[in-house]
Design a protein around this motif. Structure first.
Motif, PDB file in Angstrom:
ATOM      1  N   ASN A  30     178.286 -45.835  25.797  1.00 63.87           N
ATOM      2  CA  ASN A  30     178.301 -47.176  25.339  1.00 63.87           C
ATOM      3  C   ASN A  30     176.548 -48.142  25.872  1.00 63.87           C
ATOM      4  O   ASN A  30     175.193 -48.655  25.488  1.00 63.87           O
TER       5      ASN A  30
ATOM      6  N   GLN B 154     175.340 -54.253  18.088  1.00 64.68           N
ATOM      7  CA  GLN B 154     176.686 -55.371  17.242  1.00 64.68           C
ATOM      8  C   GLN B 154     177.108 -54.351  16.289  1.00 64.68           C
ATOM      9  O   GLN B 154     178.782 -54.125  15.973  1.00 64.68           O
TER      10      GLN B 154
ATOM     11  N   PRO C 137     181.321 -51.222  17.361  1.00 62.49           N
ATOM     12  CA  PRO C 137     182.759 -50.762  17.112  1.00 62.49           C
ATOM     13  C   PRO C 137     182.678 -48.962  16.514  1.00 62.49           C
ATOM     14  O   PRO C 137     183.643 -48.927  16.504  1.00 62.49           O
ATOM     15  N   ARG C 138     181.670 -48.914  15.448  1.00 60.36           N
ATOM     16  CA  ARG C 138     181.513 -47.771  14.504  1.00 60.36           C
ATOM     17  C   ARG C 138     181.862 -46.583  15.170  1.00 60.36           C
ATOM     18  O   ARG C 138     182.432 -45.907  15.447  1.00 60.36           O
TER      19      ARG C 138
ATOM     20  N   LYS D 228     182.937 -47.236  18.863  1.00 66.45           N
ATOM     21  CA  LYS D 228     184.153 -47.203  20.257  1.00 66.45           C
ATOM     22  C   LYS D 228     184.880 -46.142  19.806  1.00 66.45           C
ATOM     23  O   LYS D 228     185.499 -45.658  20.984  1.00 66.45           O
ATOM     24  N   TYR D 229     185.627 -45.574  18.294  1.00 68.44           N
ATOM     25  CA  TYR D 229     186.541 -45.106  18.423  1.00 68.44           C
ATOM     26  C   TYR D 229     187.385 -43.803  18.197  1.00 68.44           C
ATOM     27  O   TYR D 229     188.037 -43.139  17.934  1.00 68.44           O
TER      28      TYR D 229
ATOM     29  N   ARG E 133     181.913 -38.741  20.193  1.00 67.59           N
ATOM     30  CA  ARG E 133     181.463 -40.636  20.291  1.00 67.59           C
ATOM     31  C   ARG E 133     180.443 -40.157  21.587  1.00 67.59           C
ATOM     32  O   ARG E 133     179.190 -40.588  21.490  1.00 67.59           O
TER      33      ARG E 133
ATOM     34  N   ASN F  62     188.999 -50.268  28.037  1.00 75.58           N
ATOM     35  CA  ASN F  62     189.044 -51.623  26.756  1.00 75.58           C
ATOM     36  C   ASN F  62     190.486 -52.040  27.123  1.00 75.58           C
ATOM     37  O   ASN F  62     190.171 -52.942  26.810  1.00 75.58           O
TER      38      ASN F  62
ATOM     39  N   THR G 285     196.009 -50.884  19.841  1.00 75.08           N
ATOM     40  CA  THR G 285     194.615 -50.975  19.889  1.00 75.08           C
ATOM     41  C   THR G 285     194.139 -49.639  20.507  1.00 75.08           C
ATOM     42  O   THR G 285     193.632 -48.490  20.138  1.00 75.08           O
ATOM     43  N   ASP G 286     194.072 -49.779  21.578  1.00 77.86           N
ATOM     44  CA  ASP G 286     193.029 -48.482  23.332  1.00 77.86           C
ATOM     45  C   ASP G 286     193.999 -47.994  23.739  1.00 77.86           C
ATOM     46  O   ASP G 286     193.896 -47.413  24.221  1.00 77.86           O
TER      47      ASP G 286
END
Length: 316
Positions: A117, A158, A162-163, A165-166, A172, A252, A257-258
């Motif tokens: 990030n 922003q 989010p696009r 992160k996962y 990534r 996270n 979710t994480d």
């Protein structure tokens, strides 16, 4: 506020544990992320917390949560990831207030590493290009960075974070490296702590916990891969510090979710950790899973609103 917190968080078996989570403490406010905690704000916040709560080391708080011996107004302080400012800025303030804290370190970024990030953030922050071509990357198009406006860069981050992160860690990293290359930015290599700084935190009386190696979304990994991330992070820290590391924080940290509540807490327990923390907003009560201790930090800047939101969290 003390009487209110004493009523909401009594001593003993009915006690509740408030665990606050932080990531960074900047020397000065960041125009790109004005909501990020800076030194002045952290100093003020520590003063509030010290006046209202009995702040415990995280390992002691977890033990006393289990056996029903928490003091009234029990709290613990934690940091995730392992940023250099944890040592350089947060530690002196914690020492000034005489408060213990636990630092959960993602070991793969020590000694000059950089989290995905931050590669993304610093690439966008430092780019001198008027436009950033993102065609072919995560369904993005061109982005107008502007010559001086921060709003375009903030909006782009922003949308991008989010696009990305996962994605699984390898994808990534490829994605953020590609964005950084297109941004033509010179990226920093001093954002994360050195091994010496981690040892200095421990020597100052702070606790060190594991936070995986590469900070993956555990829910995207196989159980074997997740256990490997946990164990290698712990083992590296134990070798670095010359002592056992018994605390873990989920990257996270949002359950379902994480990380998967029916999988990963069991892995943490099997690996021999004593306790683990999530980022579910709540205060912990006796009988809750000590391998999923919730954490929460109010974002309010006024003393009264900060206190009231902490009180609301104690009721959750």
């Amino acid at each position: 506020m003390k009487p209110l917190f004493s009523w909401l968080s009594p001593a003993g078996a009915s006690g509740r544990l408030s665990v606050l989570i932080f990531h960074r403490v900047l020397r000065e406010p960041d125009p790109l992320f004005p909501e990020e905690v800076d030194a002045t704000r952290f100093d003020e916040l520590l003063g509030w917390v010290k006046s209202w709560f009995n702040v415990l080391p995280m390992d002691e708080a977890a033990r006393r949560l289990q056996d029903g011996s928490l003091p009234a107004r029990a709290a613990a302080l934690t940091f995730d990831d392992g940023y250099t400012d944890n040592h350089d800025v947060a530690l002196p303030l914690l020492q000034r207030h005489g408060l213990p804290c636990s630092f959960f370190v993602a070991t793969g970024f020590l000694n000059g590493g950089r989290m995905w990030n931050d590669t993304l953030i610093e690439a966008v922050r430092r780019s001198t290009l008027p436009m950033l071509d993102l065609r072919g990357l995560r369904d993005a198009q061109g982005a107008d960075l502007g010559q001086h406006g921060l709003s375009n860069r903030r909006a782009l981050l922003q949308a991008l974070i989010p696009r990305v992160k996962y994605l699984v860690p390898e994808q990534r990293q490829v994605c953020v490296d590609a964005i950084a290359a297109r941004a033509e930015s010179v990226l920093p290599d001093d954002l994360m702590m050195s091994s010496g700084q981690v040892r200095a935190l421990r020597a100052a009386g702070m606790q060190i916990g594991a936070h995986t190696v590469s900070h993956p979304i555990l829910a995207t990994l196989s159980p074997q891969q997740a256990a490997d991330e946990m164990a290698r992070s712990r083992d590296m820290l134990q070798s670095l510090l010359g002592e056992r590391v018994g605390l873990f924080a989920y990257p996270n940290g949002r359950p379902g979710t994480d990380y998967l509540p029916d999988v990963h807490p069991g892995l943490v327990r099997e690996l021999g950790f004593d306790a683990a923390v999530s980022t579910r907003w709540a205060a912990a009560r006796q009988g809750e899973d000590v391998f999923q201790i919730p954490r929460f930090t109010p974002w309010d800047r006024s003393r009264s609103k900060f206190a009231l939101r902490l009180a609301k969290n104690l009721l959750s």
